[in-house]
Motif scaffolding. Structure first.
Motif, PDB file in Angstrom:
ATOM      1  N   ALA A 174     -44.298  65.554   4.950  1.00 24.69           N
ATOM      2  CA  ALA A 174     -44.524  66.794   4.053  1.00 24.69           C
ATOM      3  C   ALA A 174     -46.176  66.866   3.630  1.00 24.69           C
ATOM      4  CB  ALA A 174     -43.961  66.316   2.499  1.00 24.69           C
ATOM      5  N   GLY A 175     -46.947  65.772   4.414  1.00 24.77           N
ATOM      6  CA  GLY A 175     -48.513  65.839   3.861  1.00 24.77           C
ATOM      7  C   GLY A 175     -48.956  66.924   5.019  1.00 24.77           C
ATOM      8  N   ARG A 176     -49.991  67.435   4.480  1.00 25.50           N
ATOM      9  CA  ARG A 176     -50.753  68.574   5.181  1.00 25.50           C
ATOM     10  C   ARG A 176     -52.285  68.082   5.477  1.00 25.50           C
ATOM     11  NH1 ARG A 176     -46.678  69.168   6.256  1.00 25.50           N
ATOM     12  NH2 ARG A 176     -45.141  71.007   5.738  1.00 25.50           N
ATOM     13  N   TYR A 177     -52.447  68.017   6.838  1.00 21.79           N
ATOM     14  CA  TYR A 177     -53.862  67.683   7.296  1.00 21.79           C
ATOM     15  C   TYR A 177     -54.739  68.656   7.980  1.00 21.79           C
ATOM     16  CZ  TYR A 177     -51.387  63.299   6.228  1.00 21.79           C
ATOM     17  OH  TYR A 177     -50.513  62.361   5.832  1.00 21.79           O
ATOM     18  N   ASN A 178     -55.895  68.724   7.647  1.00 19.95           N
ATOM     19  CA  ASN A 178     -56.735  69.901   8.537  1.00 19.95           C
ATOM     20  C   ASN A 178     -57.516  69.269   9.806  1.00 19.95           C
ATOM     21  OD1 ASN A 178     -58.019  72.134   9.295  1.00 19.95           O
ATOM     22  ND2 ASN A 178     -59.548  71.849   7.739  1.00 19.95           N
ATOM     23  N   ALA A 179     -56.854  69.413  10.965  1.00 19.71           N
ATOM     24  CA  ALA A 179     -57.557  69.029  12.131  1.00 19.71           C
ATOM     25  C   ALA A 179     -58.497  69.729  12.646  1.00 19.71           C
ATOM     26  CB  ALA A 179     -56.218  68.807  13.139  1.00 19.71           C
ATOM     27  N   TRP A 189     -30.728  58.061   8.694  1.00 15.13           N
ATOM     28  CA  TRP A 189     -32.324  57.355   8.365  1.00 15.13           C
ATOM     29  C   TRP A 189     -32.434  58.069   6.869  1.00 15.13           C
ATOM     30  CZ3 TRP A 189     -35.734  55.690  11.990  1.00 15.13           C
ATOM     31  CH2 TRP A 189     -35.640  56.040  13.411  1.00 15.13           C
ATOM     32  N   LEU A 190     -33.070  56.901   6.267  1.00 18.30           N
ATOM     33  CA  LEU A 190     -33.584  56.914   4.705  1.00 18.30           C
ATOM     34  C   LEU A 190     -34.957  56.808   4.668  1.00 18.30           C
ATOM     35  CD1 LEU A 190     -32.289  57.268   1.781  1.00 18.30           C
ATOM     36  CD2 LEU A 190     -32.424  54.609   1.753  1.00 18.30           C
ATOM     37  N   LEU A 191     -35.381  58.290   4.235  1.00 19.42           N
ATOM     38  CA  LEU A 191     -36.978  58.222   4.289  1.00 19.42           C
ATOM     39  C   LEU A 191     -37.575  58.374   2.789  1.00 19.42           C
ATOM     40  CD1 LEU A 191     -37.330  60.832   7.313  1.00 19.42           C
ATOM     41  CD2 LEU A 191     -37.578  58.126   7.424  1.00 19.42           C
ATOM     42  N   ASP A 192     -38.950  58.253   2.856  1.00 18.29           N
ATOM     43  CA  ASP A 192     -39.645  58.830   1.683  1.00 18.29           C
ATOM     44  C   ASP A 192     -40.629  59.720   2.294  1.00 18.29           C
ATOM     45  OD1 ASP A 192     -41.624  59.326  -0.123  1.00 18.29           O
ATOM     46  OD2 ASP A 192     -41.903  57.262  -0.827  1.00 18.29           O
ATOM     47  N   ARG A 193     -40.237  61.120   2.244  1.00 22.52           N
ATOM     48  CA  ARG A 193     -40.927  62.002   3.146  1.00 22.52           C
ATOM     49  C   ARG A 193     -42.390  62.431   2.412  1.00 22.52           C
ATOM     50  NH1 ARG A 193     -40.502  67.289   1.334  1.00 22.52           N
ATOM     51  NH2 ARG A 193     -39.186  67.695  -0.315  1.00 22.52           N
TER      52      ARG A 193
END
Length: 305
Positions: free
Chosen positions: A49-54, A239-243
């Motif tokens: 869910a994170g958004r990074y600007n490459a 799978w159990l995730l913290d997205r």
């Protein structure tokens, strides 16, 4: 060129070849069309869910960053200063973006003979192909970085057994003091069908009205968890995730002229009229999936699914 909006699906069949050529010359109209007809969405964007600007072809990020401060809070007298703490950094890592792309031609002859259908199908197929590949790469990244496993309490033959396992895994991860909230269950399609069918049969999900399974809504919410699936999830283990803490997608904006974006995919329509009688349709995404917190996920084994 004057304003032009993409026709509704009912009017698609009435478009003339001249109107289709006008449409293909308008990037904004193409973007709207992609958003309307692409049947797939990036599951990578949901799970990461994170958004990074490459920039410059890559991205630097911190992995394993502590969730809590190193020091405990202290009692503060009225008007007194707050105690200061140093927030520890995680380990610095880097990832390089990749431009995933594909191209196909649509000739004037096909437009004249098949109408807008040939354009719609080309846009959808190119877009969906990029989505499929990026999602495959993203899931491979998640599966390789998230190495924690937990055994199911019992085989998943009833909702009670499922809930017992998931709550136990959540409690174990919370006991580590990481501040993570593992609340998204990810399953491959066959296993997802088994679990959702079990939840419906046992009355956890309604059979008719407001049943998300019937209208295709994702994610399905049950027991305070989000249940999602993707054809690119591999293996039979859930799978159990913290997205929110797991990671994100680092996209690089190339600012290429002539390209337009919709649903995460960038599309360009090129036409070299001095050379040939066709359009070159290109789809691409310049990105790299990044997992910043490997502890934000657990693979559950021994479910019997």
């Amino acid at each position: 060129m004057g304003s032009y909006t993409y026709p509704t699906p009912q009017l698609d069949k009435q478009l003339t070849a001249e109107q289709i050529h006008l449409l293909l010359a308008n990037p904004q109209v193409i973007a709207r069309r992609i958003a309307d007809i692409a049947s797939m969405r990036f599951v990578a964007d949901y799970l990461l869910a994170g958004r990074y600007n490459a920039t410059g072809g890559g991205v630097f990020y911190e992995t394993g960053e502590p969730v809590f401060a190193d020091d405990q809070p202290q009692a503060v007298a009225p008007g007194a200063e707050y105690p200061k703490t140093i927030l520890s950094d995680g380990d610095i890592a880097a990832a390089k973006t990749v431009k995933w792309g594909i191209e196909s031609d649509v000739t004037d002859e096909k437009i004249a003979r098949q109408g807008i259908d040939v354009v719609n199908k080309a846009l959808a197929r190119l877009t969906n192909t990029v989505i499929r590949h990026v999602d495959t790469v993203a899931w491979a990244t998640i599966a390789s970085r998230v190495t924690s496993t937990a055994a199911a309490a019992t085989q998943w033959t009833a909702p009670g057994a499922i809930v017992e396992t998931l709550l136990t895994v959540q409690a174990q991860r919370e006991a580590l003091g990481t501040g993570l909230n593992l609340s998204t269950v990810v399953l491959a399609p066959a296993q997802y069908a088994k679990v959702i069918g079990m939840l419906v049969d046992k009355g956890v999900l309604p059979r008719e009205a407001a049943n998300p399974v019937l209208d295709g809504t994702l994610p399905v919410n049950a027991y305070g968890l989000e249940w999602v699936t993707s054809p690119y999830v591999t293996g039979a283990d859930p799978w159990l995730l913290d997205r929110e803490q797991l990671g994100g997608m680092a996209d690089e904006k190339l600012a290429s002229p002539g390209y337009t974006s919709a649903n995460g995919t960038t599309i360009e329509v090129m036409s070299n009229r001095h050379k040939d009688d066709k359009y070159e349709l290109r789809a691409r995404r310049v990105t790299v999936p990044v997992v910043v917190e490997p502890l934000a996920g657990v693979k559950i084994t021994g479910t019997g699914l």
